[in-house]
Scaffold this motif. Structure first.
Motif, PDB file in Angstrom:
ATOM      1  N   VAL A 117     -10.663   1.268   5.303  1.00  0.00           N
ATOM      2  CA  VAL A 117      -9.571   2.126   4.854  1.00  0.00           C
ATOM      3  C   VAL A 117      -8.766   2.534   6.088  1.00  0.00           C
ATOM      4  CG1 VAL A 117      -9.032   4.394   3.894  1.00  0.00           C
ATOM      5  CG2 VAL A 117     -10.765   2.963   2.799  1.00  0.00           C
ATOM      6  N   ILE A 166      -2.342   8.417   4.711  1.00  0.00           N
ATOM      7  CA  ILE A 166      -2.256   7.030   5.187  1.00  0.00           C
ATOM      8  C   ILE A 166      -0.949   6.390   4.724  1.00  0.00           C
ATOM      9  CG2 ILE A 166      -3.272   4.716   4.995  1.00  0.00           C
ATOM     10  CD1 ILE A 166      -6.040   6.145   4.970  1.00  0.00           C
ATOM     11  N   GLN A 167      -0.574   6.624   3.486  1.00  0.00           N
ATOM     12  CA  GLN A 167       0.676   6.062   2.986  1.00  0.00           C
ATOM     13  C   GLN A 167       1.877   6.614   3.752  1.00  0.00           C
ATOM     14  OE1 GLN A 167       0.042   7.102  -1.172  1.00  0.00           O
ATOM     15  NE2 GLN A 167      -0.063   4.918  -1.683  1.00  0.00           N
ATOM     16  N   ASP A 195      -6.755  11.178   3.907  1.00  0.00           N
ATOM     17  CA  ASP A 195      -6.592  10.939   2.472  1.00  0.00           C
ATOM     18  C   ASP A 195      -5.506   9.885   2.234  1.00  0.00           C
ATOM     19  OD1 ASP A 195      -4.019  12.177   2.446  1.00  0.00           O
ATOM     20  OD2 ASP A 195      -4.917  14.132   2.064  1.00  0.00           O
ATOM     21  N   ARG A 196      -5.471   9.391   1.022  1.00  0.00           N
ATOM     22  CA  ARG A 196      -4.572   8.303   0.635  1.00  0.00           C
ATOM     23  C   ARG A 196      -3.108   8.635   0.948  1.00  0.00           C
ATOM     24  NH1 ARG A 196      -4.949   3.969  -2.629  1.00  0.00           N
ATOM     25  NH2 ARG A 196      -3.138   3.350  -3.832  1.00  0.00           N
ATOM     26  N   CYS A 227       0.796  -1.226   0.000  1.00  0.00           N
ATOM     27  CA  CYS A 227       0.000   0.000   0.000  1.00  0.00           C
ATOM     28  C   CYS A 227       0.832   1.281   0.000  1.00  0.00           C
ATOM     29  CB  CYS A 227      -0.987   0.007   1.161  1.00  0.00           C
ATOM     30  SG  CYS A 227      -0.222   0.063   2.792  1.00  0.00           S
ATOM     31  N   THR A 228       2.098   1.203   0.381  1.00  0.00           N
ATOM     32  CA  THR A 228       2.958   2.382   0.358  1.00  0.00           C
ATOM     33  C   THR A 228       3.625   2.588  -0.999  1.00  0.00           C
ATOM     34  OG1 THR A 228       4.667   1.033   1.374  1.00  0.00           O
ATOM     35  CG2 THR A 228       3.428   2.507   2.839  1.00  0.00           C
ATOM     36  N   ALA A 230      -5.057   1.814   1.684  1.00  0.00           N
ATOM     37  CA  ALA A 230      -4.771   3.248   1.756  1.00  0.00           C
ATOM     38  C   ALA A 230      -5.963   4.104   1.329  1.00  0.00           C
ATOM     39  CB  ALA A 230      -3.549   3.583   0.909  1.00  0.00           C
ATOM     40  N   GLY A 231      -6.920   3.515   0.637  1.00  0.00           N
ATOM     41  CA  GLY A 231      -8.130   4.232   0.259  1.00  0.00           C
ATOM     42  C   GLY A 231      -7.967   5.082  -0.986  1.00  0.00           C
ATOM     43  N   PRO A 232      -8.949   5.853  -1.320  1.00  0.00           N
ATOM     44  CA  PRO A 232     -10.167   6.065  -0.544  1.00  0.00           C
ATOM     45  C   PRO A 232     -11.185   4.935  -0.669  1.00  0.00           C
ATOM     46  CG  PRO A 232     -10.268   7.376  -2.540  1.00  0.00           C
ATOM     47  CD  PRO A 232      -8.911   6.708  -2.516  1.00  0.00           C
ATOM     48  N   SER A 233     -10.965   4.025  -1.610  1.00  0.00           N
ATOM     49  CA  SER A 233     -11.872   2.882  -1.741  1.00  0.00           C
ATOM     50  C   SER A 233     -11.093   1.621  -1.388  1.00  0.00           C
ATOM     51  CB  SER A 233     -12.422   2.795  -3.167  1.00  0.00           C
ATOM     52  OG  SER A 233     -11.348   2.620  -4.077  1.00  0.00           O
TER      53      SER A 233
END
Length: 162
Positions: free
Chosen positions: A119, A148-149, A144-145, A32-33, A108-111
């Protein structure tokens, strides 16, 4: 100079210095990062003293092919799970020859989130020749993405210290 966040570069510099002093070499397996941790490490001069490899394995197929993650784990636990994080870390350790490997897999999203794994759900694992362990972090599902990352990358670097 890098366009990466200063807090991320500062944490990466601390990891490099500590691992260099300890004679430890690192590898990362990122999902995810998307390579953010590896980018932070390699943005710093002298990173080759410590940083061995970064695997960006975003898809399940890449996790299987590049890290040797057993496909059954995706069916039984899901890509965002303790089992997959540990398998990713162990695969990165074996394939890279590093002294320690850290893996990151999450939403990480948003979905992409679910009731069980919303998320902001991120699993981290660290593997050494002494074994592997994992931990779960739940970051704000409304962040936001990029936030989170960044938070996940900072947490992964903190886990990297010997």
């Amino acid at each position: 100079m890098s366009n990466l966040p200063s807090d991320l570069l500062e944490r990466a510099r601390g990891v490099l210095d500590t691992c260099r002093d300890a004679g430890e070499r690192l590898a990362f397996a990122e999902s995810c990062t998307g390579g953010l941790v590896s980018a932070a490490m390699t943005a710093l001069p002298g990173s080759s003293d410590v940083f061995v490899a970064g695997y960006v394995t975003y898809s399940n197929e890449a996790k299987m092919r590049m890290l040797g993650v057993d496909p059954v784990l995706f069916e039984t636990a899901g890509a965002v799970s303790e089992d997959v994080a540990i398998a990713m870390a162990e695969g990165a350790l074996v394939r890279s020859g590093a002294d320690r490997a850290v893996a990151i897999t999450g939403v990480a999203g948003p979905s992409g989130g679910s009731v069980d794994k919303p998320v902001g759900t991120v699993w981290f694992a660290i593997a050494t020749d002494g074994g592997a362990n994992a931990r779960l972090e739940q970051f704000s599902p409304t962040a936001d993405r990029a936030t989170i990352q960044r938070q996940a990358a900072l947490a992964a670097l903190a886990l990297s210290l010997p």
